[in-house]
Design an enzyme around this catalytic site. Structure first.
Site, PDB file in Angstrom:
ATOM      1  N   HIS A 226      -1.099  -0.379 -10.014  1.00  0.00           N
ATOM      2  CA  HIS A 226      -1.712  -1.315  -9.050  1.00  0.00           C
ATOM      3  C   HIS A 226      -2.156  -2.605  -9.763  1.00  0.00           C
ATOM      4  CE1 HIS A 226      -3.850  -1.557  -4.916  1.00  0.00           C
ATOM      5  NE2 HIS A 226      -3.623  -2.779  -5.394  1.00  0.00           N
TER       6      HIS A 226
ATOM      7  N   ARG B 258       0.862  -1.182   0.000  1.00  0.00           N
ATOM      8  CA  ARG B 258       0.000   0.000   0.000  1.00  0.00           C
ATOM      9  C   ARG B 258       0.902   1.236   0.000  1.00  0.00           C
ATOM     10  NH1 ARG B 258      -3.422  -2.880  -1.575  1.00  0.00           N
ATOM     11  NH2 ARG B 258      -5.463  -3.317  -0.679  1.00  0.00           N
TER      12      ARG B 258
END
Ligand SMILES: NC(=O)c1ccc[n+]([C@@H]2O[C@H](COP(=O)([O-])OP(=O)(O)OC[C@H]3O[C@@H](n4cnc5c(N)ncnc54)[C@H](OP(=O)(O)O)[C@@H]3O)[C@@H](O)[C@H]2O)c1
Length: 317
Positions: free
Chosen positions: A280, A232
């Site tokens: 991502h 993250r």
């Protein structure tokens, strides 16, 4: 087979275009359940649902389900749910899928090899028209440190050990894994960082890991080390990362995750010569595989009444 009449809502973020595909896959995996997209729920459905399947849902939608006992996320990372459901009695189950772990392990191996075989340097040399072979380094001489030895970290560590790298890993609780130097605690982190050439972040985002990779921790890495962040964005202090890259203390960063996603066009990471930027994509959930795993957990709940909760609100993951 008798159909369970209590519906199971599927709740995603507003702009999620995969809702029909998810509802169809979940329905196929659970023919005896009634899977209903949130927008199609009747008032009775909302009143009665005890379990919901979610993909980054708007917390206000969860509040419209007064009988909800637990939610099953189709994502592995659940930091938003942990925050949104803090103080409630609702259990959180996150996706634990060997297929996801294998996809992540493949990505970790691919980008570790990219750094190990000096691809960023060769790309820069190509752009300058430079023909300059670098000395070969064997994987046995390259240390990879993995932050997080959970489902994804363990699978990645095994892949890297197979490829011949020296592998260390860091977790909250002490661990023992074949071929992996396992460390924990603040001292363990300092020891690992000091001997890491390529640092791979696979930690969950929690109160304890937010901003963990800051000036002090990044400064413990040997000069010229590299970072891969597949966890993250907010685990890394962006200003500290930029400073370490600008000075060359950190040779390169492969970044798949960012504090704000999609990454804004004006963000410095897009143009930085020492950054490889990914949208991502290191390990996407496989819908069919995830639906099968969710179905197994729902079936067990229907049979036993037990919530298969695998997320502890207090520790944040
Ligand atoms: N980029 C992508 O496409 C993508 C895809 C899927 C997931 N992810 C991210 O990957 C993360 C990890 O997934 P996972 O399934 O491997 O999670 P997991 O099974 O829960 O493993 C988490 C690991 O981190 C360790 N950890 C947690 N807090 C810690 C702390 N404060 N200090 C030291 N170690 C700590 C845990 O230690 P213990 O073993 O001691 O509990 C565990 O080893 C997810 O949370 C998600 O954010 C990214």
């Amino acid at each position: 087979m008798k159909r369970n009449d209590t519906p199971i809502p599927f709740i995603a973020a507003e702009r999620n275009r995969e809702v029909p595909a998810w509802v169809a896959a979940l329905q196929r995996a659970m023919p005896d359940e009634r899977i209903v997209a949130f927008k199609d729920l009747s008032l009775d459905d909302k009143e009665n649902a005890t379990v919901a399947i979610v993909a980054n849902p708007d917390p206000l939608r969860l509040k419209e389900l007064p009988s909800l006992r637990w939610v099953h996320s189709v994502w592995a990372g659940v930091e938003r749910l942990v925050t949104d459901l803090a103080g409630s009695e609702i259990g959180i189950v996150r996706l634990v899928d060997p297929k996801l772990a294998a996809t992540m392990a493949e990505a970790v191996l691919a980008w570790t090899l990219y750094l190990h075989r000096e691809m960023p340097t060769y790309l820069a040399q190509q752009r300058q028209g430079l023909w300059r072979p670098l000395a070969y380094v064997a994987p046995q001489s390259r240390s990879v440190g993995i932050l997080g030895l959970g489902e994804l970290g363990r699978a990645s560590a095994a892949r890297l050990v197979d490829a011949g790298f020296k592998v260390c890993g860091w977790s909250r609780q002490p661990k023992s894994l074949a071929g992996v130097g396992c460390l924990s605690g603040a001292d363990g982190l300092a020891t690992m960082l000091a001997q890491t050439d390529i640092l791979v972040c696979l930690l969950p985002l929690t109160a304890a890991t937010r901003g963990l990779l800051a000036a002090e921790t990044l400064g413990r890495l040997p000069q010229g080390a590299s970072l891969i962040n597949f966890a993250r964005g907010a685990i890394v202090d962006d200003a500290a990362l930029r400073a370490a890259l600008d000075s060359g203390a950190l040779a390169h960063a492969v970044l798949d995750v960012f504090t704000v996603e999609p990454l804004p066009r004006e963000a410095w990471q897009w143009q930085h010569p020492r950054v490889t930027l990914l949208p991502h994509c290191s390990a996407a959930t496989d819908i069919a595989s995830a639906a099968h795993i969710v179905a197994c957990n729902v079936r067990r709940y229907r049979e036993t009444g037990e919530i298969p909760a695998n997320v502890e609100l207090a520790r944040g993951y």
